[in-house]
Design an enzyme around this catalytic site. Structure first.
Site, PDB file in Angstrom:
ATOM      1  N   LYS A   1     -64.623  59.706  20.572  1.00 37.02           N
ATOM      2  CA  LYS A   1     -64.363  61.149  20.757  1.00 37.02           C
ATOM      3  C   LYS A   1     -65.094  61.975  19.698  1.00 37.02           C
ATOM      4  O   LYS A   1     -65.525  63.098  19.971  1.00 37.02           O
ATOM      5  CB  LYS A   1     -62.860  61.435  20.718  1.00 37.02           C
ATOM      6  CG  LYS A   1     -62.087  60.917  21.931  1.00 37.02           C
ATOM      7  CD  LYS A   1     -62.547  61.538  23.249  1.00 37.02           C
ATOM      8  CE  LYS A   1     -61.543  61.327  24.373  1.00 37.02           C
ATOM      9  NZ  LYS A   1     -62.059  61.750  25.694  1.00 37.02           N
TER      10      LYS A   1
ATOM     11  N   TYR B   1     -61.433  54.647  19.722  1.00 39.15           N
ATOM     12  CA  TYR B   1     -61.264  55.864  20.535  1.00 39.15           C
ATOM     13  C   TYR B   1     -61.678  57.094  19.720  1.00 39.15           C
ATOM     14  O   TYR B   1     -62.416  57.958  20.206  1.00 39.15           O
ATOM     15  CB  TYR B   1     -59.806  55.964  20.970  1.00 39.15           C
ATOM     16  CG  TYR B   1     -59.436  57.193  21.775  1.00 39.15           C
ATOM     17  CD1 TYR B   1     -59.838  57.346  23.107  1.00 39.15           C
ATOM     18  CD2 TYR B   1     -58.660  58.200  21.209  1.00 39.15           C
ATOM     19  CE1 TYR B   1     -59.458  58.471  23.843  1.00 39.15           C
ATOM     20  CE2 TYR B   1     -58.269  59.317  21.943  1.00 39.15           C
ATOM     21  CZ  TYR B   1     -58.675  59.447  23.254  1.00 39.15           C
ATOM     22  OH  TYR B   1     -58.310  60.555  23.979  1.00 39.15           O
TER      23      TYR B   1
ATOM     24  N   ASP C   1     -68.347  56.995  40.032  1.00 41.48           N
ATOM     25  CA  ASP C   1     -68.181  56.369  38.726  1.00 41.48           C
ATOM     26  C   ASP C   1     -69.110  57.109  37.770  1.00 41.48           C
ATOM     27  O   ASP C   1     -70.338  57.013  37.885  1.00 41.48           O
ATOM     28  CB  ASP C   1     -68.537  54.881  38.797  1.00 41.48           C
ATOM     29  CG  ASP C   1     -68.378  54.198  37.442  1.00 41.48           C
ATOM     30  OD1 ASP C   1     -68.208  54.905  36.427  1.00 41.48           O
ATOM     31  OD2 ASP C   1     -68.444  52.957  37.398  1.00 41.48           O
TER      32      ASP C   1
HETATM   33  N1  LIG Z   1     -52.995  62.663  27.795  1.00 43.71           N
HETATM   34  C1  LIG Z   1     -53.133  62.829  26.495  1.00 43.71           C
HETATM   35  O1  LIG Z   1     -52.149  62.862  25.751  1.00 43.71           O
HETATM   36  C2  LIG Z   1     -54.512  62.992  25.868  1.00 43.71           C
HETATM   37  C3  LIG Z   1     -54.578  63.229  24.487  1.00 43.71           C
HETATM   38  C4  LIG Z   1     -55.823  63.406  23.892  1.00 43.71           C
HETATM   39  C5  LIG Z   1     -56.978  63.371  24.666  1.00 43.71           C
HETATM   40  N2  LIG Z   1     -56.894  63.122  26.005  1.00 43.71           N
HETATM   41  C6  LIG Z   1     -58.150  63.100  26.769  1.00 43.71           C
HETATM   42  O2  LIG Z   1     -58.036  63.992  27.855  1.00 43.71           O
HETATM   43  C7  LIG Z   1     -58.730  63.466  29.006  1.00 43.71           C
HETATM   44  C8  LIG Z   1     -57.779  63.324  30.178  1.00 43.71           C
HETATM   45  O3  LIG Z   1     -56.668  62.562  29.755  1.00 43.71           O
HETATM   46  P1  LIG Z   1     -55.635  61.920  30.788  1.00 43.71           P
HETATM   47  O4  LIG Z   1     -54.424  61.557  30.011  1.00 43.71           O
HETATM   48  O5  LIG Z   1     -55.516  62.773  31.987  1.00 43.71           O
HETATM   49  O6  LIG Z   1     -56.442  60.563  31.165  1.00 43.71           O
HETATM   50  P2  LIG Z   1     -56.131  59.470  32.302  1.00 43.71           P
HETATM   51  O7  LIG Z   1     -54.716  59.527  32.778  1.00 43.71           O
HETATM   52  O8  LIG Z   1     -56.648  58.174  31.756  1.00 43.71           O
HETATM   53  O9  LIG Z   1     -57.061  59.941  33.521  1.00 43.71           O
HETATM   54  C9  LIG Z   1     -58.443  59.863  33.400  1.00 43.71           C
HETATM   55  C10 LIG Z   1     -59.052  59.883  34.773  1.00 43.71           C
HETATM   56  O10 LIG Z   1     -60.454  59.631  34.591  1.00 43.71           O
HETATM   57  C11 LIG Z   1     -60.851  58.644  35.535  1.00 43.71           C
HETATM   58  N3  LIG Z   1     -62.001  57.889  35.030  1.00 43.71           N
HETATM   59  C12 LIG Z   1     -62.034  57.024  34.006  1.00 43.71           C
HETATM   60  N4  LIG Z   1     -63.260  56.524  33.870  1.00 43.71           N
HETATM   61  C13 LIG Z   1     -64.018  57.071  34.861  1.00 43.71           C
HETATM   62  C14 LIG Z   1     -65.365  56.945  35.244  1.00 43.71           C
HETATM   63  N5  LIG Z   1     -66.204  56.124  34.610  1.00 43.71           N
HETATM   64  N6  LIG Z   1     -65.803  57.664  36.289  1.00 43.71           N
HETATM   65  C15 LIG Z   1     -64.965  58.496  36.962  1.00 43.71           C
HETATM   66  N7  LIG Z   1     -63.673  58.665  36.649  1.00 43.71           N
HETATM   67  C16 LIG Z   1     -63.203  57.941  35.597  1.00 43.71           C
HETATM   68  C17 LIG Z   1     -59.643  57.768  35.745  1.00 43.71           C
HETATM   69  O11 LIG Z   1     -59.751  57.127  36.993  1.00 43.71           O
HETATM   70  P3  LIG Z   1     -59.410  55.575  37.271  1.00 43.71           P
HETATM   71  O12 LIG Z   1     -58.210  55.581  38.172  1.00 43.71           O
HETATM   72  O13 LIG Z   1     -60.624  55.048  37.946  1.00 43.71           O
HETATM   73  O14 LIG Z   1     -59.155  54.913  35.952  1.00 43.71           O
HETATM   74  C18 LIG Z   1     -58.516  58.804  35.703  1.00 43.71           C
HETATM   75  O15 LIG Z   1     -58.296  59.378  36.976  1.00 43.71           O
HETATM   76  C19 LIG Z   1     -59.328  62.140  28.547  1.00 43.71           C
HETATM   77  O16 LIG Z   1     -60.651  62.350  28.127  1.00 43.71           O
HETATM   78  C20 LIG Z   1     -58.462  61.741  27.372  1.00 43.71           C
HETATM   79  O17 LIG Z   1     -59.135  60.887  26.462  1.00 43.71           O
HETATM   80  C21 LIG Z   1     -55.679  62.934  26.622  1.00 43.71           C
END
Ligand SMILES: NC(=O)c1ccc[n+]([C@@H]2O[C@H](COP(=O)([O-])OP(=O)(O)OC[C@H]3O[C@@H](n4cnc5c(N)ncnc54)[C@H](OP(=O)(O)O)[C@@H]3O)[C@@H](O)[C@H]2O)c1
Length: 239
Positions: free
Chosen positions: A153, A149, A56
């Site tokens: 960020k 958010y 975590d």
């Molecule tokens: N996808 C998009 O369109 C998008 C757009 C703009 C920015 N982003 C940014 O890009 C990054 C990745 O996005 P994503 O879409 O892949 O996000 P996601 O699907 O929410 O995946 C995030 C991962 O981080 C893990 N996580 C969350 N909190 C944690 C903690 N405290 N310790 C360890 N692991 C943790 C989650 O695990 P759990 O299973 O435990 O929740 C999940 O596996 C993020 O920072 C997001 O804000 C994404």
């Protein structure tokens, strides 16, 4: 050349997982940290074996132990990709203070904890760090439907750029990748909105693999003179 040692935090799914796979495909030794026991973490463990470690990233002792484990096994750490970053949208009038605290802890404090834990190892290897922000935050723009958010960020952007300034003289590069809308099986509903897709200059959503390629480039020798940058990977769209 020996393979680099790469640590991806928040890598059980989505953009973190795509980044981990991109580094592995390039021949790096990749460690991936996950938080919750679920289908994604089980799949991750079968794919990355003993290199999938539970952590975590909002728990300071756990993050320290994670980096110590990698260092004990490999003796070095070259790249850290911190993909953790929870998302929440909705009008500001409905925002609960506890939601703001959670997003700040998850997006910003976790980044600080990871940077602190990895600092000495990255200085020793003259390594690289990538954090994830979000496209369209430059200039501290207001965000009506995702204020908490965007605030988190934006704080992360300032933290990352400050870290880049501090670590530059130690040979460590710190950069940010800011994705646009990148759907994947666990992404927020907002990233699948076809009305928004129509407004993207490149005419489509991005893929996790396209974001991962940008992350890998920023950590590569080709980007050796790049630090403190915010690379938007959003097809030209500013949400
Ligand atoms: N996808 C998009 O369109 C998008 C757009 C703009 C920015 N982003 C940014 O890009 C990054 C990745 O996005 P994503 O879409 O892949 O996000 P996601 O699907 O929410 O995946 C995030 C991962 O981080 C893990 N996580 C969350 N909190 C944690 C903690 N405290 N310790 C360890 N692991 C943790 C989650 O695990 P759990 O299973 O435990 O929740 C999940 O596996 C993020 O920072 C997001 O804000 C994404």
């Amino acid at each position: 050349m020996d393979p680099r040692v790469v640590l991806v935090t928040g890598g059980a799914r989505g953009l973190g997982l795509a980044s981990a796979r991109e580094f592995a495909a390039r021949g790096d030794e990749v460690y991936v940290a996950w938080r919750s026991e679920n289908e994604s973490s089980r799949a991750l463990t079968s794919e990355f074996g003993a290199n999938a470690l539970r952590c975590d990233c909002e728990d300071e002792a756990a993050v320290r132990e994670l980096v110590e484990t990698v260092m004990a096994r490999e003796g070095r750490l070259d790249v850290v990709v911190h993909a953790v970053g929870e998302y929440e949208s909705g009008p500001l009038e409905a925002l609960e203070p506890r939601t703001l605290r959670r997003l700040l802890s998850n997006n910003v404090e976790s980044a600080l904890l990871v940077a602190r834990a990895a600092r000495a190892a990255l200085r020793a290897s003259h390594g690289a760090v990538v954090f994830f922000a979000c496209a369209g935050l430059e200039g501290l723009r207001a965000k009506r439907e995702m204020a908490a958010y965007a605030a988190a960020k934006s704080a992360l952007l300032v933290l990352a750029r400050s870290l880049a300034q501090e670590e530059g003289r130690h040979g460590v590069r710190v950069n940010v990748v800011s994705p646009g809308m990148i759907p994947h099986p666990h992404a927020a509903d907002d990233t699948f909105d076809p009305k928004l897709a129509a407004k993207i200059p490149l005419g489509r959503f991005g893929t996790p693999e396209e974001v991962a390629a940008a992350v890998a480039w920023l950590c590569s020798d080709d980007a050796r003179y790049v630090t403190g940058a915010n690379l938007e990977v959003g097809g030209g769209f500013t949400p």
